[in-house]
Design an enzyme around this catalytic site. Structure first.
Site, PDB file in Angstrom:
ATOM      1  N   HIS A 185     -14.563   1.197  -0.404  1.00 52.64           N
ATOM      2  CA  HIS A 185     -13.441   0.324  -0.042  1.00 52.64           C
ATOM      3  C   HIS A 185     -12.303   1.104   0.617  1.00 52.64           C
ATOM      4  O   HIS A 185     -11.166   0.631   0.642  1.00 52.64           O
ATOM      5  CB  HIS A 185     -12.937  -0.451  -1.263  1.00 52.64           C
ATOM      6  CG  HIS A 185     -13.895  -1.510  -1.739  1.00 52.64           C
ATOM      7  ND1 HIS A 185     -13.786  -2.141  -2.958  1.00 52.64           N
ATOM      8  CD2 HIS A 185     -14.990  -2.052  -1.149  1.00 52.64           C
ATOM      9  CE1 HIS A 185     -14.778  -3.016  -3.105  1.00 52.64           C
ATOM     10  NE2 HIS A 185     -15.520  -2.969  -2.019  1.00 52.64           N
ATOM     11  N   ASN A 189     -17.933  -0.214 -19.845  1.00 54.07           N
ATOM     12  CA  ASN A 189     -16.761  -1.017 -19.472  1.00 54.07           C
ATOM     13  C   ASN A 189     -15.994  -1.409 -20.733  1.00 54.07           C
ATOM     14  O   ASN A 189     -16.564  -1.504 -21.820  1.00 54.07           O
ATOM     15  CB  ASN A 189     -17.211  -2.281 -18.724  1.00 54.07           C
ATOM     16  CG  ASN A 189     -16.145  -2.827 -17.780  1.00 54.07           C
ATOM     17  OD1 ASN A 189     -15.593  -2.078 -16.976  1.00 54.07           O
ATOM     18  ND2 ASN A 189     -15.857  -4.113 -17.874  1.00 54.07           N
ATOM     19  N   GLY A 200     -16.254   0.687 -15.408  1.00 56.37           N
ATOM     20  CA  GLY A 200     -14.911   0.134 -15.204  1.00 56.37           C
ATOM     21  C   GLY A 200     -14.780  -0.797 -14.023  1.00 56.37           C
ATOM     22  O   GLY A 200     -13.802  -0.711 -13.275  1.00 56.37           O
ATOM     23  N   ARG A 240       1.611   1.958  -3.584  1.00 53.76           N
ATOM     24  CA  ARG A 240       0.446   2.490  -4.316  1.00 53.76           C
ATOM     25  C   ARG A 240       0.157   3.930  -3.893  1.00 53.76           C
ATOM     26  O   ARG A 240      -0.231   4.766  -4.721  1.00 53.76           O
ATOM     27  CB  ARG A 240      -0.761   1.582  -4.085  1.00 53.76           C
ATOM     28  CG  ARG A 240      -0.596   0.239  -4.798  1.00 53.76           C
ATOM     29  CD  ARG A 240      -1.668  -0.738  -4.433  1.00 53.76           C
ATOM     30  NE  ARG A 240      -3.005  -0.292  -4.825  1.00 53.76           N
ATOM     31  CZ  ARG A 240      -4.136  -0.879  -4.428  1.00 53.76           C
ATOM     32  NH1 ARG A 240      -4.082  -1.932  -3.622  1.00 53.76           N
ATOM     33  NH2 ARG A 240      -5.292  -0.436  -4.837  1.00 53.76           N
ATOM     34  N   TYR A 242       0.823  -1.217   0.000  1.00 58.39           N
ATOM     35  CA  TYR A 242       0.000   0.000   0.000  1.00 58.39           C
ATOM     36  C   TYR A 242       0.858   1.269   0.000  1.00 58.39           C
ATOM     37  O   TYR A 242       0.466   2.279  -0.599  1.00 58.39           O
ATOM     38  CB  TYR A 242      -0.998  -0.023   1.169  1.00 58.39           C
ATOM     39  CG  TYR A 242      -2.133  -0.976   0.873  1.00 58.39           C
ATOM     40  CD1 TYR A 242      -3.182  -0.590   0.031  1.00 58.39           C
ATOM     41  CD2 TYR A 242      -2.133  -2.279   1.353  1.00 58.39           C
ATOM     42  CE1 TYR A 242      -4.195  -1.474  -0.296  1.00 58.39           C
ATOM     43  CE2 TYR A 242      -3.140  -3.169   1.032  1.00 58.39           C
ATOM     44  CZ  TYR A 242      -4.171  -2.764   0.202  1.00 58.39           C
ATOM     45  OH  TYR A 242      -5.175  -3.641  -0.147  1.00 58.39           O
TER      46      TYR A 242
HETATM   47  C1  BJW Z   1     -11.763  -0.674 -18.193  1.00 57.30           C
HETATM   48  C2  BJW Z   1     -10.626  -0.017 -18.640  1.00 57.30           C
HETATM   49  C3  BJW Z   1     -10.792   1.216 -19.304  1.00 57.30           C
HETATM   50  C4  BJW Z   1     -10.014  -1.868 -17.670  1.00 57.30           C
HETATM   51  N1  BJW Z   1     -12.026   1.710 -19.478  1.00 57.30           N
HETATM   52  N2  BJW Z   1     -12.970  -0.174 -18.393  1.00 57.30           N
HETATM   53  C5  BJW Z   1     -18.891 -15.893  -2.511  1.00 57.30           C
HETATM   54  C6  BJW Z   1     -19.945 -15.381  -3.259  1.00 57.30           C
HETATM   55  C7  BJW Z   1     -20.310 -14.016  -3.156  1.00 57.30           C
HETATM   56  C8  BJW Z   1     -19.621 -13.157  -2.304  1.00 57.30           C
HETATM   57  C9  BJW Z   1     -18.598 -13.702  -1.554  1.00 57.30           C
HETATM   58  C10 BJW Z   1     -18.250 -15.043  -1.653  1.00 57.30           C
HETATM   59  N3  BJW Z   1     -17.199 -15.267  -0.815  1.00 57.30           N
HETATM   60  C11 BJW Z   1     -16.884 -14.100  -0.204  1.00 57.30           C
HETATM   61  C12 BJW Z   1     -17.737 -13.143  -0.645  1.00 57.30           C
HETATM   62  C13 BJW Z   1     -17.715 -11.708  -0.259  1.00 57.30           C
HETATM   63  C14 BJW Z   1     -16.495 -10.992  -0.797  1.00 57.30           C
HETATM   64  C15 BJW Z   1     -16.432 -11.196  -2.320  1.00 57.30           C
HETATM   65  O1  BJW Z   1     -17.079 -10.530  -3.084  1.00 57.30           O
HETATM   66  N4  BJW Z   1     -15.586 -12.116  -2.761  1.00 57.30           N
HETATM   67  C16 BJW Z   1     -15.483 -12.394  -4.201  1.00 57.30           C
HETATM   68  C17 BJW Z   1     -14.070 -12.858  -4.492  1.00 57.30           C
HETATM   69  C18 BJW Z   1     -16.541 -13.423  -4.584  1.00 57.30           C
HETATM   70  N5  BJW Z   1     -16.669  -9.591  -0.491  1.00 57.30           N
HETATM   71  C19 BJW Z   1     -16.268  -9.086   0.664  1.00 57.30           C
HETATM   72  O2  BJW Z   1     -15.657  -9.738   1.506  1.00 57.30           O
HETATM   73  C20 BJW Z   1     -16.639  -7.643   0.933  1.00 57.30           C
HETATM   74  N6  BJW Z   1     -17.271  -7.518   2.178  1.00 57.30           N
HETATM   75  C21 BJW Z   1     -18.475  -8.069   2.423  1.00 57.30           C
HETATM   76  O3  BJW Z   1     -19.119  -8.688   1.577  1.00 57.30           O
HETATM   77  O4  BJW Z   1     -18.940  -7.815   3.694  1.00 57.30           O
HETATM   78  C22 BJW Z   1     -20.247  -8.325   4.060  1.00 57.30           C
HETATM   79  C23 BJW Z   1     -21.220  -7.200   4.127  1.00 57.30           C
HETATM   80  C24 BJW Z   1     -21.500  -6.442   2.996  1.00 57.30           C
HETATM   81  C25 BJW Z   1     -22.431  -5.416   3.042  1.00 57.30           C
HETATM   82  C26 BJW Z   1     -23.082  -5.140   4.221  1.00 57.30           C
HETATM   83  C27 BJW Z   1     -22.807  -5.882   5.363  1.00 57.30           C
HETATM   84  C28 BJW Z   1     -21.877  -6.916   5.302  1.00 57.30           C
HETATM   85  C29 BJW Z   1     -15.409  -6.758   0.949  1.00 57.30           C
HETATM   86  C30 BJW Z   1     -14.758  -6.673  -0.389  1.00 57.30           C
HETATM   87  C31 BJW Z   1     -13.479  -5.842  -0.301  1.00 57.30           C
HETATM   88  C32 BJW Z   1     -12.759  -5.766  -1.632  1.00 57.30           C
HETATM   89  N7  BJW Z   1     -11.503  -5.149  -1.433  1.00 57.30           N
HETATM   90  C33 BJW Z   1     -10.649  -4.869  -2.580  1.00 57.30           C
HETATM   91  C34 BJW Z   1      -9.310  -4.330  -2.050  1.00 57.30           C
HETATM   92  C35 BJW Z   1      -9.535  -2.886  -1.514  1.00 57.30           C
HETATM   93  C36 BJW Z   1      -8.271  -2.176  -1.217  1.00 57.30           C
HETATM   94  C37 BJW Z   1      -7.359  -2.087  -2.435  1.00 57.30           C
HETATM   95  O5  BJW Z   1      -7.688  -1.402  -3.425  1.00 57.30           O
HETATM   96  O6  BJW Z   1      -6.301  -2.727  -2.391  1.00 57.30           O
HETATM   97  O7  BJW Z   1     -11.269  -3.907  -3.455  1.00 57.30           O
HETATM   98  S1  BJW Z   1     -10.409  -6.281  -3.665  1.00 57.30           S
HETATM   99  C38 BJW Z   1     -10.379  -5.344  -5.172  1.00 57.30           C
HETATM  100  O8  BJW Z   1     -11.523  -5.709  -5.996  1.00 57.30           O
HETATM  101  C39 BJW Z   1     -10.608  -3.881  -4.750  1.00 57.30           C
HETATM  102  C40 BJW Z   1     -11.538  -3.394  -5.812  1.00 57.30           C
HETATM  103  O9  BJW Z   1     -12.231  -2.241  -5.360  1.00 57.30           O
HETATM  104  C41 BJW Z   1     -12.426  -4.595  -6.042  1.00 57.30           C
HETATM  105  C42 BJW Z   1     -13.167  -4.576  -7.356  1.00 57.30           C
HETATM  106  O10 BJW Z   1     -12.277  -4.563  -8.424  1.00 57.30           O
HETATM  107  P1  BJW Z   1     -12.649  -3.733  -9.748  1.00 57.30           P
HETATM  108  O11 BJW Z   1     -12.660  -2.291  -9.439  1.00 57.30           O
HETATM  109  O12 BJW Z   1     -13.875  -4.290 -10.352  1.00 57.30           O
HETATM  110  O13 BJW Z   1     -11.366  -4.001 -10.667  1.00 57.30           O
HETATM  111  P2  BJW Z   1     -11.084  -5.212 -11.676  1.00 57.30           P
HETATM  112  O14 BJW Z   1      -9.644  -5.198 -11.984  1.00 57.30           O
HETATM  113  O15 BJW Z   1     -11.645  -6.478 -11.183  1.00 57.30           O
HETATM  114  O16 BJW Z   1     -11.918  -4.836 -12.982  1.00 57.30           O
HETATM  115  C43 BJW Z   1     -11.561  -3.716 -13.781  1.00 57.30           C
HETATM  116  C44 BJW Z   1     -12.548  -3.634 -14.937  1.00 57.30           C
HETATM  117  O17 BJW Z   1     -12.266  -2.446 -15.661  1.00 57.30           O
HETATM  118  C45 BJW Z   1     -12.460  -4.813 -15.910  1.00 57.30           C
HETATM  119  O18 BJW Z   1     -13.772  -5.302 -16.198  1.00 57.30           O
HETATM  120  C46 BJW Z   1     -11.839  -4.194 -17.170  1.00 57.30           C
HETATM  121  O19 BJW Z   1     -12.352  -4.755 -18.373  1.00 57.30           O
HETATM  122  C47 BJW Z   1     -12.257  -2.754 -17.051  1.00 57.30           C
HETATM  123  N8  BJW Z   1     -11.338  -1.780 -17.664  1.00 57.30           N
HETATM  124  N9  BJW Z   1      -9.509  -0.729 -18.384  1.00 57.30           N
HETATM  125  C48 BJW Z   1     -13.081   1.030 -19.096  1.00 57.30           C
HETATM  126  N10 BJW Z   1      -9.706   1.968 -19.817  1.00 57.30           N
END
Ligand code: BJW
Length: 230
Positions: free
Chosen positions: A106, A198, A172, A56, A53
């Protein structure tokens, strides 16, 4: 004008030079997600997580907002309180583009969280070797970001905004991480129109009424112009 909720993900900052997570060359490259983005990973090796971090946070000084961030700031000028921007990103490019009311669900790179008292403090430099929390005087600091298994910030505000919006736009994000990946279904269940902007179809593309694929830096200004001139 409609009430609009915009959800942004790493793809909106990609053209600014901030790596995404799940694309080739993404941020997990070289790291296992469990090592750098879980509380267990931090407990096991805080130094590795701080280095990840700190690097970053340092890189923020080298990037600038792109036309997609700027277009959303312009949209805030037009819509005021009728626009809610929710970002999964921990960079500050929305704010630097001029957006003033962004919900960082986040967390933020430029914030630290005390492990003892939960105090949140603005943070600019490295966190590795940081002094204890200035509030309680004892607690160690961690990045103020939401890792897997932790509860995202502002969920009550986000759920209210999704229930009251006319239009939900996702920009995105891969739709791989919940609860953000479920926002489209929630907004749609409340009667909103839903639009995806996206680079490629996301995992949730089938939930949207409409999907447009291409660079955020082109798609977002074009969509904002369409909305404000209609
Ligand atoms: C472009 C582009 C250009 C590229 N133009 N587009 C099983 C089933 C369902 C859920 C779960 C499960 N097991 C566990 C869970 C829950 C879990 C989860 O979702 N896990 C998954 C792996 C399934 N979630 C959690 O644990 C969350 N908490 C939770 O659910 O608590 C319970 C609760 C919720 C609500 C109320 C009460 C209780 C917490 C999730 C925390 C995620 N943290 C991170 C790290 C944050 C810090 C950091 O940045 O380091 O967040 S992980 C990482 O992924 C980060 C991002 O914000 C997040 C999403 O990623 P994002 O932004 O989508 O990026 P990419 O790379 O995946 O995609 C980029 C996109 O852009 C692509 O599609 C490209 O095509 C596109 N793109 N260039 C336009 N120029």
């Amino acid at each position: 004008m409609p009430k609009v909720v915009v959800l942004t993900g790493a793809g909106i900052s990609a053209e600014s030079g901030v790596p995404t997570f799940r694309d080739a060359d993404g941020l997990w490259e070289g790291h296992r997600v469990e090592d750098v983005a879980t509380p267990e990973g931090f407990h096991t090796d805080p130094q590795l997580v701080h280095q990840f971090y700190d690097a970053r946070r340092g890189a923020l000084a080298t990037v600038e907002p792109n036309p997609a961030h700027l277009a959303l700031a312009e949209l805030e000028q037009r819509l005021g309180d009728d626009l809610t921007v929710v970002t999964q990103n921990i960079d500050d490019l929305h704010e630097r583009a001029g957006s003033s009311r962004v919900l960082h669900m986040h967390g933020e790179l430029r914030s630290a969280l005390c492990l003892r008292c939960g105090h949140r403090i603005r943070w600019e430099g490295p966190m590795l070797d940081a002094p204890p929390c200035e509030w309680c005087g004892e607690g160690r600091l961690r990045p103020d970001v939401v890792w897997f298994g932790e509860v995202p910030y502002y969920m009550d505000d986000i759920i209210d905004a999704l229930a009251g919006c006319d239009l939900f736009v996702s920009i995105g994000t891969s739709g791989a991480v919940y609860p953000a990946a479920g926002f489209v279904a929630r907004a749609r269940a409340h009667g909103a129109r839903t639009l995806e902007l996206n680079l490629a179809p996301s995992e949730g593309t089938g939930f949207f009424h409409e999907s447009r694929h291409g660079l955020a830096g082109l798609l977002v200004p074009s969509w904002v112009a369409e909305l404000v001139h209609r």
